[in-house]
Design an enzyme around this catalytic site. Structure first.
Site, PDB file in Angstrom:
ATOM      1  N   THR A 476     -20.311   6.046 -37.797  1.00 52.73           N
ATOM      2  CA  THR A 476     -19.950   6.209 -39.202  1.00 52.73           C
ATOM      3  C   THR A 476     -20.058   4.897 -39.973  1.00 52.73           C
ATOM      4  O   THR A 476     -20.291   4.920 -41.186  1.00 52.73           O
ATOM      5  CB  THR A 476     -18.533   6.791 -39.346  1.00 52.73           C
ATOM      6  OG1 THR A 476     -17.558   5.885 -38.827  1.00 52.73           O
ATOM      7  CG2 THR A 476     -18.420   8.122 -38.620  1.00 52.73           C
ATOM      8  N   ASP A 477     -19.908   3.763 -39.300  1.00 51.02           N
ATOM      9  CA  ASP A 477     -20.129   2.483 -39.977  1.00 51.02           C
ATOM     10  C   ASP A 477     -21.558   2.396 -40.509  1.00 51.02           C
ATOM     11  O   ASP A 477     -21.793   2.034 -41.668  1.00 51.02           O
ATOM     12  CB  ASP A 477     -19.876   1.314 -39.014  1.00 51.02           C
ATOM     13  CG  ASP A 477     -18.490   0.716 -39.171  1.00 51.02           C
ATOM     14  OD1 ASP A 477     -17.870   0.902 -40.231  1.00 51.02           O
ATOM     15  OD2 ASP A 477     -18.030   0.058 -38.224  1.00 51.02           O
TER      16      ASP A 477
END
Length: 593
Positions: A476-477
């Site tokens: 998700t980063d």
């Protein structure tokens, strides 16, 4: 014009435009859905994409602000792109480009991500390319034809890992120095943890003292607490997290409510690992996936700087000021720089501490360089009045201000949207956050593994029958950084069409939602559609994974991949470490298909 301006004001900066889409890959479906969310009318059909765009083709067919009849922006989406390895789907790309290697490190060997991760990233990159091409025309530049690929998306997602592996070969691989190895029968355990009442949970802290207080109160011995901190702290860099088994034993002695109470007293964030089909897992997506909000400007602001007729970098001439850390925010700024913008980092006196984190590439951290090379740096103490004045002077010359501070910090520093609008009314103010409005205040730390756990992604990425656990590849980063860039380019479009300043607010939970919405949950047959485009059976869904085993070689060492001539066109191999190149190319467009 009033209709178009109204649509733009509502966060739909492509209102009035039309695009033709050819193909039916997961990447194309993601791109189509997101272009529609920007206000674009997208025509789809059963036609095959051109041979040079096996994963899909997008071509602008109508622009209300450009003369018709000539060339218009387009984007070709491939699987291999410039990588000289034949690939024909998500599984091939994950195997050939190192995704399986990094995702599988904690388990001791390459393993597939059972979601269409690189396809989703490629779809977002394609939307960036089309939007940036439209923006280039708005600024008087040429019509641009872009190309991107799933392979380039994968290499971008791994650029920090490739940089670390090539600056110090072997770093981060199981068994290498600083990476004690995968969990196994040798006294190591790994998160998530399990409480006495059976709740699996993830923890997060960025502070060693908070870590010590948490585990000490749970009853873990000082030796285990001390030994666990380095691998826990380094897991974002190494994609492994072998912790002393005594920590898991301490966590298992209390029920989850008691663990949460200890965490609150210690300053540690704790959240449960939730099932992919948990009721009410995520609320509906916001009306604008990037939460674009305009600000009235009277009189209208000046136009964006013009783009030269021979300039093929669509954001050339624009300035971005960023105050970011870790991965999500710096990656967004990095992509804006690769699109041609001048990016200026605000860093504390003495520079960002991450510059000195090994492995080093020359005098700077290889991982830091992977996301920040080419940026200009201005040092300012934002906690002091002189430092804030210096930041305001810099922002007064900028087109975009990007930060990923926790909620409330921008206002406390006097650098929120309202304050900056005084010195730069037409500014695009971008926040790359963690939880958005998903959780009430005080929110837990907005970091990758907590978001994966709480939003159901952890339950999708592992193998059948395995307990849910986040991938230690920062899913998700990276995707959150791509979504932030997507939102900023969209906000620049709105700014160019209305003259108004715009806020773009994105979060890691938006990345989690996009991964979930494009994935078939384990054990289900046909996918449940979200909206009208996404959710169709992905190329790597359980029923479609078999069949190409052995078609491509599975990468087992990133340094070896980086040295392979087949990857030379997609990687920047000069200097002390290897980094991914820009994930798209832009050339003058020809007549439409």
């Amino acid at each position: 014009m009033d209709v178009i301006r109204s649509g733009v004001a509502a966060g739909r900066p492509l209102a009035g435009t039309a695009v033709r889409a050819l193909g039916d890959s997961p990447a194309l479906r993601v791109a189509v859905w997101r272009l529609r969310a920007l206000g674009c009318a997208v025509e789809t059909g059963n036609e095959s994409p051109p041979d040079e765009a096996p994963a899909g083709w997008l071509g602008v067919t109508r622009l209300p602000f450009a003369a018709m009849g000539g060339a218009l922006p387009e984007c070709r989406i491939g699987w291999s792109g410039p990588v000289a390895v034949p690939m024909a789907g998500e599984r091939d790309v994950q195997a050939a480009c190192g995704i399986m290697q990094v995702h599988g490190r904690a388990a001791g060997g390459p393993r597939p991500l059972r979601v269409d991760y690189v396809s989703v990233c490629a779809g977002v990159l394609a939307v960036q390319a089309v939007s940036a091409g439209v923006l280039a025309l708005l600024r008087g530049g040429p019509a641009l034809a872009a190309a991107t690929s799933a392979a380039q998306a994968a290499l971008l997602a791994l650029t920090q890992y490739v940089a670390a592996a090539t600056a110090e070969p072997g770093l981060g691989s199981p068994g290498s120095p600083g990476s004690p190895g995968p969990a196994g029968p040798t006294g190591y355990g790994a998160p998530p943890f399990r409480s006495a009442d059976g709740v699996r949970f993830e923890i997060e802290t960025l502070d060693a003292e908070d870590w010590r207080r948490f585990w000490t109160e749970l009853g873990a011995g000082p030796a285990a607490v001390a030994a666990g901190w380095p691998p826990f702290q380094q897991r974002f860099a190494t994609a492994t997290c072998p912790l002393p088994a005594a920590l898991g034993t301490a966590a298992a002695a209390l029920d989850y409510r008691a663990v949460r109470a200890v965490a609150e007293r210690s300053g540690v964030s704790v959240l449960p690992v939730r099932a992919a089909d948990a009721p009410g897992l995520l609320p509906p997506a916001p009306a604008s996936p990037w939460r674009l909000r305009g600000r009235a400007v009277t009189p209208p602001a000046s136009a964006l700087p013009p783009l030269g007729p021979h300039d093929h970098a669509p954001l050339a001439g624009l300035r971005v000021v960023e105050a970011t850390s870790r991965v999500q925010g710096p990656l967004a700024g990095h992509l804006l720089g690769l699109l041609g913008a001048e990016v200026v980092r605000l860093e504390p006196p003495g520079g960002d501490p991450m510059r000195g984190v090994p492995p080093m590439a020359g005098e700077c951290s290889a991982r830091f360089q992977a996301l920040n090379r080419g940026k200009r740096v201005v040092e300012a103490d934002l906690k002091s009045a002189p430092g804030r004045r210096a930041a305001l002077r810099l922002v007064a010359t900028a087109d975009v201000f990007l930060h990923n501070w926790p909620p409330g910090r921008a206002a406390r520093l006097g650098l929120d949207h309202e304050a900056l609008a005084v010195v730069r009314p037409c500014l695009v103010h971008a926040h790359a956050g963690g939880w958005a409005d998903l959780l009430p205040d005080p929110q837990p730390l907005g970091t990758d593994y907590l978001v994966q756990a709480y939003c159901g992604v952890a339950a999708l990425v592992g193998g059948p029958g395995e307990p849910p656990a986040p991938s230690l590849l920062t899913l998700t980063d990276v995707l959150g950084g791509l979504i932030s860039t997507e939102g900023i380019v969209a906000a620049l479009l709105a700014r160019a069409r209305t003259g108004a300043g715009v806020r773009a607010e994105t979060a890691l939970v938006d990345a989690a939602r996009l991964i979930r919405d494009t994935t078939v949950p384990h054990g289900r047959g046909d996918a449940t559609r979200t909206g009208t485009e996404i959710g169709a059976a992905p190329a790597c869904s359980p029923a479609r994974w078999p069949g190409r085993t052995g078609a491509v070689t599975v990468v087992t060492e990133l340094a070896e991949m980086a040295a392979d001539p087949a990857f030379s066109a997609a990687l920047d191999i000069g200097g002390e470490a290897v980094y991914s190149r820009a994930p798209w190319t832009f050339v003058p467009a020809t007549a439409p298909l």
